[in-house]
Design an enzyme around this catalytic site. Structure first.
Site, PDB file in Angstrom:
ATOM      1  CE  LYS A   1      39.126  30.766 -13.377  1.00  0.00           C
ATOM      2  NZ  LYS A   1      38.684  30.316 -13.389  1.00  0.00           N
TER       3      LYS A   1
ATOM      4  CB  CYS B   1      41.295  29.428 -21.783  1.00  0.00           C
ATOM      5  SG  CYS B   1      40.031  28.698 -22.056  1.00  0.00           S
TER       6      CYS B   1
END
Ligand code: C6P
Length: 413
Positions: free
Chosen positions: A233, A371
């Site tokens: 990320k 998610c």
């Protein structure tokens, strides 16, 4: 100031040249990569650091007396110190390499959790969590007989702080919350939340997966007990991440996994565990990607986390204004403090159709539950379309997104 300079002084066009993957056509359209919350792109210095390891220093770490192993060990441990300084952690012993945020949370739930959480205790998470900061705690509660409690949120996607205070009691053993929500972009007031948890004697884990690429993180100033993040990320490789933990907590915790490197000595009768951080790093680690993550940390620090945050705030505000103005689009997640995420629905169109049409227009977004199914349930949707920005994104790419949403409306209108 050159023509490509942003108002906050970031030369975005120059930075984009470090990311060759951004410069391509998708379905004959220029790529607008707006799926950074899932995985960000990787700049050349990170790719070079990994390549250099494989080209020159390829060998195992902590094991060889030979030159290559020495070089690999040095680079690998240097990367750990880079992460330590990046987080302002007091010691390199408090930085444990993991596969990513998910493994960091599981490590704490398995090791700290099993040693400290008993029947009658409570673990407090929030309504905004990613599955990887829900399921490990559910598993721990099932195994230990503890109770999982959830801090609720309002329609904007902000955690209700008065409810949080009400839920914090002497039964609360651990609080696990994200710093930034991946589904909505809400920035949680974690510093204040940590102080409140400490006041009742609870330990706090912060899931930093979505904060780490967007803002300066100082684990000492936050007084976080654990802070987990993922390399991919923050412009680093996949399969690597780090967990910060306070030394006193880590020292008292049992190992997470058994194997090579986490031991000082082994006989069939007894094993003496290695010192920190190696006690938590069984087996040959992900050497090349740890070095790559060190290079990623160097890269963002060179740009400056505050400059990144300021530029992205501008970009998010531009995108929010433009997308909110489209008739038939509902923004999901409108917290006052947000980072780089714009979740929305085009009313009457399934997000997967939106994502597919956007892709045909060259715009990469994520369409799904991210998610974070409890967040979707709260808003009464199965999924959202999520655009997420990095410092290399531009207003032109947001205009491309807006044009592509127009295409969706044309096709489904
Ligand atoms: N979120 C997203 O598209 P891993 O998979 O271990 O690198 O990170 C898990 C994780 C934990 N917490 C938060 C807040 C996250 O956003 C993520 C990963 C990605 O939103 C992939 S599901």
């Amino acid at each position: 100031m050159s023509a490509s300079m942003s108002a906050v002084g970031l030369d975005v066009q120059a930075l984009r040249r470090d990311f060759p993957s951004l410069d391509q056509q998708v379905h004959d359209k220029p790529l607008a990569y707006l799926d950074n919350a899932a995985s960000a792109q990787t700049p050349l210095p990170v790719i070079d650091a990994i390549r250099d390891h494989y080209l020159r220093d390829r060998s195992n770490v902590h094991r060889g007396v030979h030159e290559l192993s020495q070089r690999a060990t040095n680079a690998y441990e240097k990367a750990r110190v880079k992460v330590q300084r990046f987080l302002n952690a007091p010691s390199y012993e408090e930085i444990i390499w993991t596969r990513g945020t998910t493994e960091g949370v599981n490590l704490v739930a398995s090791s700290w959790g099993r040693a400290n959480v008993r029947a009658g205790d409570e673990v407090l998470i929030s309504a905004l969590e990613h599955h990887s900061n829900i399921v490990p705690w559910q598993m721990l509660c099932q195994q230990s007989g503890a109770t999982l409690r959830v801090i609720p949120m309002n329609q904007a996607g902000e955690l209700l702080q008065d409810e949080y205070e009400r839920l914090l009691t002497e039964r609360t053993k651990l609080v696990a919350v994200n710093h930034v929500s991946n589904a909505l972009g809400t920035i949680n007031p974690v510093r204040e939340m940590i102080a409140k948890a400490h006041a009742v004697g609870a330990v706090v884990l912060i899931d930093g997966a979505q904060a780490i690429p967007h803002m300066a993180v100082d684990v000492r100033a936050l007084d976080a007990d654990f802070y987990a993040f993922s390399g991919h990320k923050i412009f680093g490789p996949t399969g690597i991440g780090a967990l910060y933990g306070k030394k006193a907590l880590l020292e008292a915790m049992p190992p997470y996994q058994g194997g090579g490197d986490m031991i000082a000595s082994v006989t069939f009768e007894k094993t003496i565990y290695n010192d920190l951080p190696y006690k938590f790093e069984a087996g040959t680690p992900n050497i090349a990607d740890a070095i790559g993550l060190g290079a990623a940390v160097d890269y963002v620090q060179k740009i400056g986390m505050d400059a990144i945050a300021a530029y992205e705030a501008e970009l998010l505000s531009y995108a929010t204004e433009k997308v909110a103005a489209i008739d038939g689009v509902r923004l999901i997640g409108t917290a006052r403090h947000k980072a780089s995420v714009l979740s929305f629905e085009v009313v009457g169109v399934h997000p997967h159709d939106v994502g597919t049409i956007l892709d045909r227009e060259g715009v990469a977004v994520r369409a799904g539950h991210h998610c974070a199914q409890p967040v979707m349930e709260f808003y009464g949707v199965a999924a959202t379309t999520r655009a997420s920005f990095a410092f290399y994104n531009t207003r032109e790419e947001i205009d491309q997104l807006v044009g592509a949403i127009g295409k969706v409306k044309e096709l489904f209108g």
